[in-house]
Design a protein around this motif. Structure first.
Motif, PDB file in Angstrom:
ATOM      1  N   ASP A  39       0.778  -1.016  -0.052  1.00  0.00           N
ATOM      2  CA  ASP A  39       0.012  -0.006   0.075  1.00  0.00           C
ATOM      3  C   ASP A  39       0.740   1.026  -0.040  1.00  0.00           C
ATOM      4  O   ASP A  39       1.641   1.470   0.954  1.00  0.00           O
ATOM      5  N   LEU A  40       0.711   1.886  -1.138  1.00  0.00           N
ATOM      6  CA  LEU A  40       1.637   3.199  -1.122  1.00  0.00           C
ATOM      7  C   LEU A  40       0.677   4.478  -1.536  1.00  0.00           C
ATOM      8  O   LEU A  40       1.040   5.433  -1.658  1.00  0.00           O
ATOM      9  N   ARG A  53       5.962  11.009  -3.760  1.00  0.00           N
ATOM     10  CA  ARG A  53       7.240  10.939  -4.312  1.00  0.00           C
ATOM     11  C   ARG A  53       7.776   9.523  -4.896  1.00  0.00           C
ATOM     12  O   ARG A  53       8.757   9.274  -5.399  1.00  0.00           O
ATOM     13  N   VAL A  54       6.669   8.663  -5.042  1.00  0.00           N
ATOM     14  CA  VAL A  54       6.789   7.239  -5.856  1.00  0.00           C
ATOM     15  C   VAL A  54       6.609   7.594  -7.079  1.00  0.00           C
ATOM     16  O   VAL A  54       5.625   8.138  -7.407  1.00  0.00           O
ATOM     17  N   ILE A 113       7.899   1.195  -9.245  1.00  0.00           N
ATOM     18  CA  ILE A 113       6.819   0.112  -9.413  1.00  0.00           C
ATOM     19  C   ILE A 113       7.190  -0.678 -10.370  1.00  0.00           C
ATOM     20  O   ILE A 113       6.947  -1.993 -10.142  1.00  0.00           O
ATOM     21  N   ARG A 114       8.033  -0.534 -11.396  1.00  0.00           N
ATOM     22  CA  ARG A 114       8.613  -1.503 -12.388  1.00  0.00           C
ATOM     23  C   ARG A 114       9.651  -2.623 -11.478  1.00  0.00           C
ATOM     24  O   ARG A 114       9.616  -3.542 -11.994  1.00  0.00           O
ATOM     25  N   VAL A 136       2.932   7.977 -10.770  1.00  0.00           N
ATOM     26  CA  VAL A 136       2.857   6.567 -11.049  1.00  0.00           C
ATOM     27  C   VAL A 136       1.867   6.579 -12.358  1.00  0.00           C
ATOM     28  O   VAL A 136       0.616   6.639 -12.063  1.00  0.00           O
ATOM     29  N   THR A 137       2.336   5.865 -13.378  1.00  0.00           N
ATOM     30  CA  THR A 137       1.100   5.947 -14.460  1.00  0.00           C
ATOM     31  C   THR A 137       0.990   4.361 -15.093  1.00  0.00           C
ATOM     32  O   THR A 137       1.775   3.683 -14.599  1.00  0.00           O
TER      33      THR A 137
END
Length: 230
Positions: free
Chosen positions: A155-156, A161-162, A167-168, A188-189
């Motif tokens: 859970d982020l 700032r992530v 995520i990769r 994050v996209t």
């Protein structure tokens, strides 16, 4: 029923108890302090699950006591405990390496160095929440991914700032991931989330609709079936 239990009754019930395995205090935040909790922690060394979420009147001493006494601890809830600091979390990591889950939601004193230390020491983590912490960056997420390869839930939420990079890394190192929460992570996209979707990881943000479909939906009031490969 925590709010309705006077602290004197709490003390009377547990003063001679030495076999507790599960202690949940999240509804006792109005009255529980270190004074009530420390004796209970000290004499119950078989505790496997402790939830102190929202207990604003506790201090770092309670977390240090848990780390020193509860060597078999597997699940720990510390959501909205803003008294949790880097030193007390390091103590936990040093002494409770078998942790399976920890909720650090809104523990705003924590920064990357403490989370990285936790990840290295508690490599068996399966569930971790770092939500609502603006100090957390890709450094923490990447260290968690590389050390906790059995991670199932992350859970982020609100970790501003992530970015896609970490995520990769999660996608690469955590093949058992089942759930990822990244709502309000504006950096994050879909480019980093799509590989996880293809693995059926449950993600709390919807994939963006193709722009043409969005325009048609706005005009017609519903989403028609369109072969997007044409």
């Amino acid at each position: 029923i925590g709010p309705s239990i006077p602290k004197e009754v709490f003390h009377a019930m547990l003063k001679d108890n030495k076999v507790l395995q599960n202690l949940s205090l999240q509804n006792c935040s109005d009255w529980v302090t270190d004074k009530e909790l420390l004796p209970v922690i000290g004499q119950n060394q078989h505790l496997q699950r402790v939830d102190m979420s929202g207990c604003a009147s506790l201090t770092r001493h309670s977390l240090v006591a848990v780390s020193l006494s509860c060597r078999h601890l597997q699940h720990l809830g510390l959501a909205h405990c803003e008294w949790v600091d880097c030193l007390s979390l390091r103590s936990l990591a040093d002494h409770c390496g078998g942790l399976r889950s920890i909720d650090l939601t809104a523990c705003r004193q924590l920064k990357d160095d403490a989370i990285c230390y936790l990840a290295k020491k508690c490599s068996e983590l399966k569930s971790l929440s770092l939500a609502v912490n603006a100090n957390i960056t890709d450094e923490s997420v990447e260290e968690v991914a590389k050390n906790c390869r059995g991670l199932e839930q992350l859970d982020l939420t609100g970790c501003l700032r992530v970015r896609n990079q970490s995520i990769r890394t999660v996608a690469e190192y955590c093949p058992k991931l089942q759930s990822l929460r990244v709502n309000h992570c504006h950096n994050v996209t879909e480019s980093s989330l799509d590989p996880l979707r293809k693995r059926n990881v449950l993600i709390d943000v919807e994939p963006p609709l193709p722009r043409a479909l969005v325009l048609l939906q706005d005009m017609l009031g519903f989403a028609p079936f369109i072969n997007l490969q044409i």
